[in-house]
Each structure stands twice: as C-alpha cells, then as structure tokens.
Design an enzyme around this catalytic site. Structure first.
Site, PDB file in Angstrom:
ATOM      1  N   LYS A 200      59.768  76.082  46.555  1.00 54.72           N
ATOM      2  CA  LYS A 200      59.100  75.880  47.803  1.00 54.72           C
ATOM      3  C   LYS A 200      60.197  74.464  48.289  1.00 54.72           C
ATOM      4  O   LYS A 200      59.883  73.520  47.573  1.00 54.72           O
ATOM      5  CB  LYS A 200      57.886  75.499  47.940  1.00 54.72           C
ATOM      6  CG  LYS A 200      57.555  75.122  49.236  1.00 54.72           C
ATOM      7  CD  LYS A 200      55.971  75.361  49.449  1.00 54.72           C
ATOM      8  CE  LYS A 200      55.538  74.630  50.868  1.00 54.72           C
ATOM      9  NZ  LYS A 200      53.984  74.844  50.978  1.00 54.72           N
ATOM     10  N   LYS A 254      60.655  80.246  49.267  1.00 56.19           N
ATOM     11  CA  LYS A 254      60.154  79.639  50.456  1.00 56.19           C
ATOM     12  C   LYS A 254      61.077  78.527  51.101  1.00 56.19           C
ATOM     13  O   LYS A 254      60.943  77.614  50.229  1.00 56.19           O
ATOM     14  CB  LYS A 254      58.734  79.502  50.763  1.00 56.19           C
ATOM     15  CG  LYS A 254      58.028  79.016  51.772  1.00 56.19           C
ATOM     16  CD  LYS A 254      56.668  78.321  51.431  1.00 56.19           C
ATOM     17  CE  LYS A 254      56.310  78.115  52.930  1.00 56.19           C
ATOM     18  NZ  LYS A 254      54.819  77.430  52.790  1.00 56.19           N
TER      19      LYS A 254
END
Ligand code: PBG
Length: 332
Positions: A200, A254
C-alpha cells in the site's frame, strides 16, 4: 521464437471480426472478479451522495439491504464495508473500532443474515475511528506500531465474530498479519481469510475516500511513516513476502492503475491470489472525464478493469463493480 514476417503473417488477420478476436482473447474480466466497496453511515432511510465520487453513495443500514440485493442479482459476490463515523465516536484510542455494535459489525451481521452466500470483507485499520485521522495510534506525536497492533487485534476479532469472511488489514503496521492470524487461530476463527493490503503506497489517490469516511480534515501530518514511498517496488515486494509469511491468504496492491508494474511483479514472484484496489482517486479521475464526455463510459470502465487482469490480478476492488457487472451483462 520463430516469427514469420509480412505477408506470411499479418497481425490484422487475428483482429478481422469479433468472433476471431474472442477466439484469441488472452483473458477476460468476470463479474466474480469484482469486490464492491460500500460506504455506510448512521441513521435510517438515508442514501447520501459523496461529491468527489459521483455515483457513489453512503447508505444507512436499512438502505444497504436493497442496494446489496441489486449487487447480488447483477452477479457481484463480494462487498467491502467502510464506515463514516460521527465525530463524537472518534477518539485518540479508537475504541469504536472494537465496538461489536459499530456500523460495520452491525451491517455485517445483517448482511450475512439476509444473504448468507455474500462474501463480506472488512477493513482492519483505525482511521475511520481515530480523532487523529491516522491508521495507527498517535502517541507523543508518533505512530506507535506495537500499541496499534493490540488495537488491531481487538478490532479484527470483533469483526470475525460479527461474521466477516475476509479481513483486510490496511494499516501497514509491521507485524500486523502475524498478530491477527495468531489471534484468529487462538479464538476459533481458523476459516477467516486475510487479504492483506500488503503493498500500500503513500498515495494522493486516496483523497476522495478520506472525504467519504470523514477522515480528511482530521489527519495530522501524512501517512508516509507507514505507507510505501511511490518509487519503491523492491520494498513493496518485501512487504508482500512478509505478509505471506505471516499468514495472509491473499495480497493486495493499492492504488491500482499507477502501480500495474507492482501487481505484475507480485504475481510473477509469489504466485499467490493477488488483488488490486482501484482506489477512490482513480474512480474520481475516470468519472470526471466520463461525466464531461471526454471518455466513453462503458469502454473506459471495462478497459481500466481489464488492465488489472492482464497485469496478473485475480480480483479487483472497484467502485465501478455494479456498473461493470451491468455492462458485462449486456455483452459490452
Ligand atoms: C484506510 C484506507 C484507505 C483506503 C482504504 N482503507 C485510505 C488511506 O489509507 O488513507 C483507500 C481507499 C480508496 O481511496 O478508495 N486504512
């Protein structure tokens, strides 16, 4: 590799009509690849729009049921729930995160009762509940990793108890997958899946989401001490490897489209169920252009999601889930 050359090979022969094109199609998007994120709020009879995410709403729990019914009848198998927590319930110790009656836990119980087959995923992170806006506990002006793990473990266990099928730790604290997996095993939740937000990045593309969960104005500083610096793919690979070792069943990259190289590398290296989150800012960016008629709606949605499959994703969290399912239904 022997490659014939023109005119023995003409690339366009394979593209001459739809049937031939389908015959040689290398992979395709399916409705079952999609996970639909949903924003919840308190109250009843409320469907509230989110200005920076045209077409995406916050639902009160009573309105959630008919919406999810629509998703299911369109072929969507999985949802991921996010709460807008009233300011009065936010605190610096984030205790609302492990309230078994909080919005997401209440909604999960209700959804599993109404739709036992539906796959419900919940985010494990403190930011929707944190008066400091961070995913971790802020102690003496610093994120305290190990204290945060204690809070995440409590949050995760309560979510598993509420019936969540998949827990998605999205906080990027060190050691959280091991902590949560150990607690799940010790408490009889050996079937609860973990989809780790493993790679992330500290991204600008989360802006609209933070508005949606009411964390925007609260965030003190930024998330760069725990989310990955955008240039770092090697670091991302290490994070994914670590989360797999600690007990993640599935891993996520992400944001999505700006990080397709990372997705591709993660899939190639680990051969593990790999997901992408096409995040709020990606949605807003595409919708902005679609609403201005600068991009064609249906083909843009499908092409953006297909790019994730081509990069190696098994599935995608996307705010376009329902739109995409409807477009696919029509054979678009
Ligand atoms: C927070 C969380 C974020 C998203 C999912 N979980 C935001 C953040 O890390 O600031 C972003 C999703 C999106 O932008 O659509 N733990």
């Amino acid at each position: 590799m022997v490659l014939s050359s023109f005119p023995y090979r003409r690339g366009r022969r394979l593209r001459q009509n739809k049937g031939i094109r389908l015959l040689v199609e290398e992979m395709s998007l399916r409705k079952s690849d999609l996970i639909c994120p949903i924003f919840l709020r308190e109250g009843s009879n409320i469907i509230e729009s989110i200005p920076s995410m045209p077409g995406v709403n916050r639902y009160s729990i009573d309105k959630l049921i008919p919406y999810v019914e629509t998703l299911i009848s369109s072929g969507i198998l999985a949802v991921s729930l996010f709460p807008l927590t009233p300011t009065s319930k936010k605190s610096s110790n984030c205790q609302e995160a492990w309230n078994s009656e909080n919005l997401v836990n209440t909604a999960t119980r209700k959804l599993k009762k109404n739709f036992p087959e539906l796959i419900v995923m919940l985010d494990v992170a403190l930011d929707p509940y944190n008066s400091d806006g961070h995913d971790g506990l802020l102690l003496d002006g610093k994120i305290n990793n190990d204290e945060t793990l204690v809070a995440l473990e409590r949050q995760a266990l309560i979510q598993a108890e509420a019936g969540a099928d998949i827990l998605g730790p999205s906080d990027m604290m060190d050691g959280r997958i091991k902590k949560i997996r150990t607690a799940l095993e010790a408490n009889g939740f050996s079937d609860t899946l973990i989809m780790s937000y493993a790679a992330k990045f500290a991204s600008a593309f989360y802006g609209p989401f933070r508005e949606a969960v009411g964390a925007q104005g609260l965030l003190k500083g930024d998330k760069k001490t725990y989310q990955i610096d955008p240039p770092n793919i090697e670091e991302a690979i290490r994070e994914v490897g670590e989360d797999i070792n600690e007990g993640a069943d599935m891993v996520m990259v992400k944001p999505g489209m700006p990080y397709l190289d990372v997705i591709s590398e993660v899939k190639r290296r680990f051969k593990f169920p790999t997901f992408a989150y096409q995040v709020s800012g990606e949605y807003s960016m595409l919708m902005g252009a679609i609403e201005n008629n600068w991009l064609d709606r249906n083909s843009t949605i499908i092409e953006s999601l297909t790019s994730f499959k081509r990069a190696g994703c098994d599935g995608i969290l996307t705010y376009f889930a329902l739109d995409a399912a409807k477009i696919m239904e029509k054979g678009g």
